[in-house]
Design an enzyme around this catalytic site. Structure first.
Site, short mmCIF file in Angstrom:
data_model
loop_
_atom_site.label_atom_id
_atom_site.label_comp_id
_atom_site.label_asym_id
_atom_site.label_seq_id
_atom_site.Cartn_x
_atom_site.Cartn_y
_atom_site.Cartn_z
N ASN A 20 0.81 -1.21 0.00
CA ASN A 20 0.00 0.00 0.00
C ASN A 20 0.85 1.27 0.00
OD1 ASN A 20 -2.43 1.46 0.10
ND2 ASN A 20 -2.32 1.63 2.31
N TYR A 86 3.63 9.26 -10.66
CA TYR A 86 2.67 8.48 -9.87
C TYR A 86 1.78 7.65 -10.78
CZ TYR A 86 -1.11 7.50 -6.56
OH TYR A 86 -2.05 6.88 -5.78
N LYS A 90 1.59 3.49 -10.69
CA LYS A 90 0.35 2.77 -10.39
C LYS A 90 -0.08 1.90 -11.56
CE LYS A 90 0.27 3.93 -6.22
NZ LYS A 90 0.50 2.93 -5.18
#
Length: 111
Positions: A20, A86, A90
């Site tokens: 996470n 980012y 992801k």
């Protein structure tokens, strides 16, 4: 990272792993430094792969079905301005999840 996983895995075993980690900073793509790009990819993407790899032998031996839960983001699919690194990490997490799910399904591990 590896030391902690090994320590826990050898003492108690592992049944699941939740990846996470994630961070970002708003920067326009043309202003990003290589150092920042590398830093974000090490934390948001590389750590997911290596934590999964380190946990593999213990998850494979789980009395239950070993589970890996990787937290991604809508940024993986939609893309957002000023967070390109980012978005790419992801999207990579999604790719890692799909790849490991296929590769490890017969090893008692579900992604």
């Amino acid at each position: 990272m590896k030391k902690v996983v090994t320590e826990i895995g050898e003492k108690k075993g592992l049944d699941f792993l939740i990846n996470n980690a994630g961070t970002t900073k708003r920067w326009r793509a043309e202003d990003l430094s290589e150092e920042y790009w590398d830093k974000i990819h090490r934390l948001d993407l590389d750590a997911v792969f290596y934590m999964s790899q380190y946990a593999y032998p213990y998850l494979k031996k789980s009395k239950h079905v070993g589970r890996i839960v990787n937290i991604s983001s809508m940024a993986a699919h939609l893309g957002f301005e000023e967070v390109v690194p980012y978005c790419s990490t992801k999207a990579g997490v999604t790719g890692i999840t799909r790849g490991l799910a296929i590769e490890w399904v017969n090893d008692n591990i579900l992604d």
